[in-house]
Design an enzyme around this catalytic site. Structure first.
Site, PDB file in Angstrom:
ATOM      1  CE  LYS A 161      -3.195   1.720   4.847  1.00 28.25           C
ATOM      2  NZ  LYS A 161      -2.764   0.982   3.448  1.00 28.25           N
ATOM      3  CB  SER A 170      -0.894   0.028   1.264  1.00 30.38           C
ATOM      4  OG  SER A 170      -0.217   0.112   2.548  1.00 30.38           O
TER       5      SER A 170
END
Length: 820
Positions: free
Chosen positions: A704, A661
């Site tokens: 996040k 990611s």
């Protein structure tokens, strides 16, 4: 010309549950839910697996823990099992021919305990009847007749011998040591000295006669044991007849009861034979014997107790109170708990056992029905998995001690007759266990042919919203919770979408939802609310976050105190804020920004992943770095040497790193270092990248974003801060309300990115640049700057590789060309 990336609107950040989709005010108005929601595929497989009755069609319910596997299976079994015929009872009885091999008896449901009680009463009755029969006058008379017959035969033989001796003037004398012969004279026994004075011829005649008489006496004495055996046989026959006469009426009644049970009749015949042959055990003190039969015994009577145990019935399975087929869940599927065991008792320092110490396992209790097992627990128990497979293959339950089975001990033990097995086994486990067993255990596919695959999430629509509301109402009724207001139900549904990681889905992890309902009920009770409100639900969510927030808060404190270096303003070359997710257990995941830096220099065309070099990077992360290296090589070095050596690292990372990611963030940092253009530190980035530069979806997008937002909030929102996320992740957004309010106020922004060029423009404020008709990038664009830098590296590398003499010759050639 720069491409414009528009920040996401507030509506894209959170999908609310519209209250008009919930046609009720409280869950008390909703009827009970009689179905499993969101698991149509698994439910269909369960119905098929339970309904089909063929070899190997056992069921494996696979899916994450908490998705309702046991609940779904139990619900269908509780509906189907009562409609089925109850199975037979099983018991073990003594094998009178081979006591180490107890026999298994099959009886109609509920009959095993009746047989056990009848046998117990039979022994109790015989303890009275048999002694009474042997104490009767008739028996005493017959016994006396036999005894007198023996004595008369012996006496008559001796009398005949004595008379024969007298005719020869010899007397038969009984002495302490036996019988002897002595000569007579005028009716008196001759003394030895007188016998010696007789003529020699007369002495010889007397000695010959005595010798003949002694031979006759010897023959009589040799017949005495035969007469004794005949007497004993007659007494034994008499005793057997009396014992048979005593027990026949009682056994006849039992035989009539079990006239259709051939195995029981055979057993009763064996019992009758054994009692007749061992009738003496019933002739001991009656009161003491009855106490032994009732289980009351002293040390002196332990052997007597064991004697009467031989006639007991050891009931293994009793279905006298079973309605339909049995459903058994074995919480601890150890070998002995599954297969049964043989217990022992200690006596005089030695271990002994008998058929009454055979104990059933869960396979016995579930025989004729259904057995539910947790696969992980089963596999953790030594020998249990192999034993279960063996039982299913052989279709029988064999009770063996592990020591005997694996030749660990050599002591003599029991070998009970195997019991036929007819059971449907349902295993509950995670998907990984199912796939591992499928791959590595060849027996698994033959024995567990039906897989019920439980979904992690379900579609979110008006119907699923209402089904969730029914589910909440059901749990409130079952666990005596307060009912929930409509707004509280809506908040739970929204949280369910957040847990699923997709705004268009709802989680099927019902354990998490159930725990939330219980916690919300607690807070409603604390605040004296009659119904659970949305405030109570939010308080429960906040409490969960706070309880699990110690590490998250410590990390943020470290960043605020600049122990962990993370910038949220300014700009830096080759430095970017990546985002990662920390998972510390169920419902305990949070996002954390990480500083990623890149440095470039002249080299041989490699991108060095420092995390991988020190074995701190996982394979997926390493793959992501290789992909971005492939993108760089294809875009900038298709027709020239890739004279670059670059290093990438997660700064201040002291644990393992995996996942791709951060690959887009790493690529942005590399582009910044190559173009020598600073990246805005007020922005953070997440997203993976492919070799074509497309930004791909990642997991944990909500956590996040919130992780970087919390840091920015703690330092003070400036209005320039935000997060770049993949365009594909927009539909996954279910952000906290404080994030949404900051976006609404223009203090924070979330940018959807679909390509690396969009992201680098946003991060640097400089156009990425596109190829013109000549195949070149604009010099001032990011791509143009990168290309120029790489060309410079290539020329320097070429210069270093050219010998000095050749360099001088090339310079002269260039000078000559210039003069011309």
């Amino acid at each position: 010309m720069m491409a414009t990336v528009t920040p996401l609107s507030v509506d894209a950040l959170y999908r609310r549950c519209e209250l008009n989709q919930l046609p009720f005010e409280t869950t008390a108005e909703l009827p009970p839910l009689d179905e499993i929601i969101g698991q149509e595929r698994a439910v269909e497989a369960i119905q098929f697996g339970i309904g089909i009755h063929h070899d190997g069609f056992n069921l494996f319910a696979l899916g994450p823990n908490g998705t309702g596997k046991y609940t779904a299976v139990a619900q269908f079994l509780n509906q189907k099992a009562p409609t089925e015929t109850p199975p037979d009872d099983w018991c073990y009885v003594n094998n009178f021919d081979q006591t180490h091999k107890p026999q298994a008896l099959r009886l109609p449901g509920g009959q095993a305990t009746i047989l056990r009680d009848k046998m117990k009463r039979l022994i109790e009755d015989l303890l009275t009847i048999i002694p009474g029969a042997f104490d009767s006058d008739e028996y005493q008379a017959q016994q006396k007749t036999i005894e007198e017959e023996f004595k008369e035969r012996q006496t008559q033989a001796l009398e005949e011998l004595s008379e024969a001796a007298l005719t020869k003037h010899i007397a038969l004398i009984r002495t302490p040591s036996g019988f002897a012969f002595a000569p007579l004279k005028e009716g008196e026994v001759l003394k030895p000295e007188e016998f010696v004075k007789l003529p020699q011829q007369e002495q010889q005649i007397i000695e010959n006669e005595v010798k003949n008489l002694q031979e006759t006496l010897q023959r009589i004495m040799e017949q005495v044991p035969q007469w004794q055996r005949e007497r004993q046989n007659k007494l034994k026959q008499l005793n057997h007849e009396v014992a048979r006469y005593a027990i026949t009426p009682l056994l006849a009644e039992m035989r009539q009861t079990y006239a259709e049970q051939t195995a029981v009749l055979t057993y009763l015949d064996a019992v009758e034979k054994d009692i007749i042959e061992n009738f003496g055990q019933f002739l001991a003190d009656t009161e003491s014997a009855e106490s032994e039969a009732n289980g009351l015994h002293s040390d002196e009577g332990s052997s007597k107790k064991q004697t009467f145990q031989r006639y007991q019935v050891n009931v293994m399975v009793d279905h006298s109170e079973t309605q339909g087929a049995p459903v058994v869940y074995e919480d601890k599927p150890a070998y002995l708990n599954l297969m049964g065991r043989i217990e022992h008792f200690s006596q005089m320092g030695n271990l002994f056992t008998n058929f009454t110490l055979i104990k059933p396992g869960s396979l016995h209790r579930a025989n004729g029905g259904y057995l539910i097992l947790d696969c992980r627990r089963l596999l953790l128990e030594p020998y249990a998995w192999e034993a279960l497979k063996q039982a299913l293959r052989a279709k029988q339950i064999s009770i063996e001690s592990l020591g005997q089975l694996y030749s660990l001990v050599s002591t003599v033990t029991l070998e009970p007759e195997p019991i036929p097995l007819n059971v449907k086994v349902i295993l509950l486990g995670e998907r990984q266990l199912y796939y591992l067993l499928t791959q590595y255990d060849p027996d698994f596919g033959e024995l567990f042919k039906v897989a019920a695959d439980f979904e992690d999430q379900m579609a979110r629509d008006e119907g699923s919203h209402l089904a969730y509301a029914h589910l909440i109402g059901d749990l409130a009724r079952k666990e005596n919770l307060k009912h929930f207001q409509k707004t509280a139900v809506a908040r739970i549904i929204e949280h369910s979408a957040r847990l699923s990681g997709d705004a268009s889905k709802l989680t099927t992890h019902m354990q998490s939802i159930s725990d939330l309902l219980r916690e919300a009920d607690y807070w409603a009770e604390q605040d004296a609310h009659e119904l659970v409100t949305v405030v109570d639900v939010q308080k429960a969510l906040d409490a969960q976050l706070h309880r699990a927030g110690r590490i998250r808060e410590q990390i943020q404190e470290s960043m605020l105190r600049e122990t962990l270096l993370i910038d949220t303003d300014g700009a830096q070359v080759g430095q970017i804020n990546g985002l990662a997710v920390y998972s510390l257990g169920p419902q305990n995941s949070f996002g954390k920004p990480s500083r990623i830096t890149a440095r470039v220099r002249l080299g041989k065309g490699e991108v060095i992943d420092i995390e991988r070099q020190v074995e701190m990077g996982g394979p997926i992360h390493s793959k992501g770095v290789m992909i971005l290296a492939g993108f760089l090589g294809a875009r900038y070095a298709g027709e020239r040497p890739f004279s670059l050596s670059a290093t990438l690292v997660f700064e201040q990372s002291y644990g393992g790193i995996d996942g791709d990611s951060a690959s887009s963030a790493e690529l942005y940092a590399l582009l910044s270092a190559l173009a020598d253009v600073p990246i805005k530190q007020s922005l953070a980035v997440t997203g993976s990248v492919n070799q074509h530069g497309q930004v791909q979806a990642i997991g944990g997008v909500n956590e996040k974003i919130e992780g970087f937002f919390d840091l920015c909030t703690a330092r003070g929102l400036s209005g320039t801060q935000g997060v770049l996320i993949p365009q594909a992740n927009v539909r996954h957004l279910m952000l906290r309300q404080d994030v949404i309010e900051a976006v609404r106020a223009g203090q924070f922004a979330i940018y959807p990115i679909s390509h690396i060029d969009e992201g680098i423009e946003l991060l640097t404020g400089i156009p990425a640049g596109a190829l013109n008709n000549k195949g070149n990038y604009p010099p001032k664009s990011i791509n143009g700057r990168v290309t120029t830098r790489l060309i410079t590296f290539a020329e320097k590398q070429r210069a270093f590789a050219t010998p000095p003499a050749k360099q001088k010759k090339q310079e002269k050639r260039r000078e000559g060309a210039g003069n011309e």
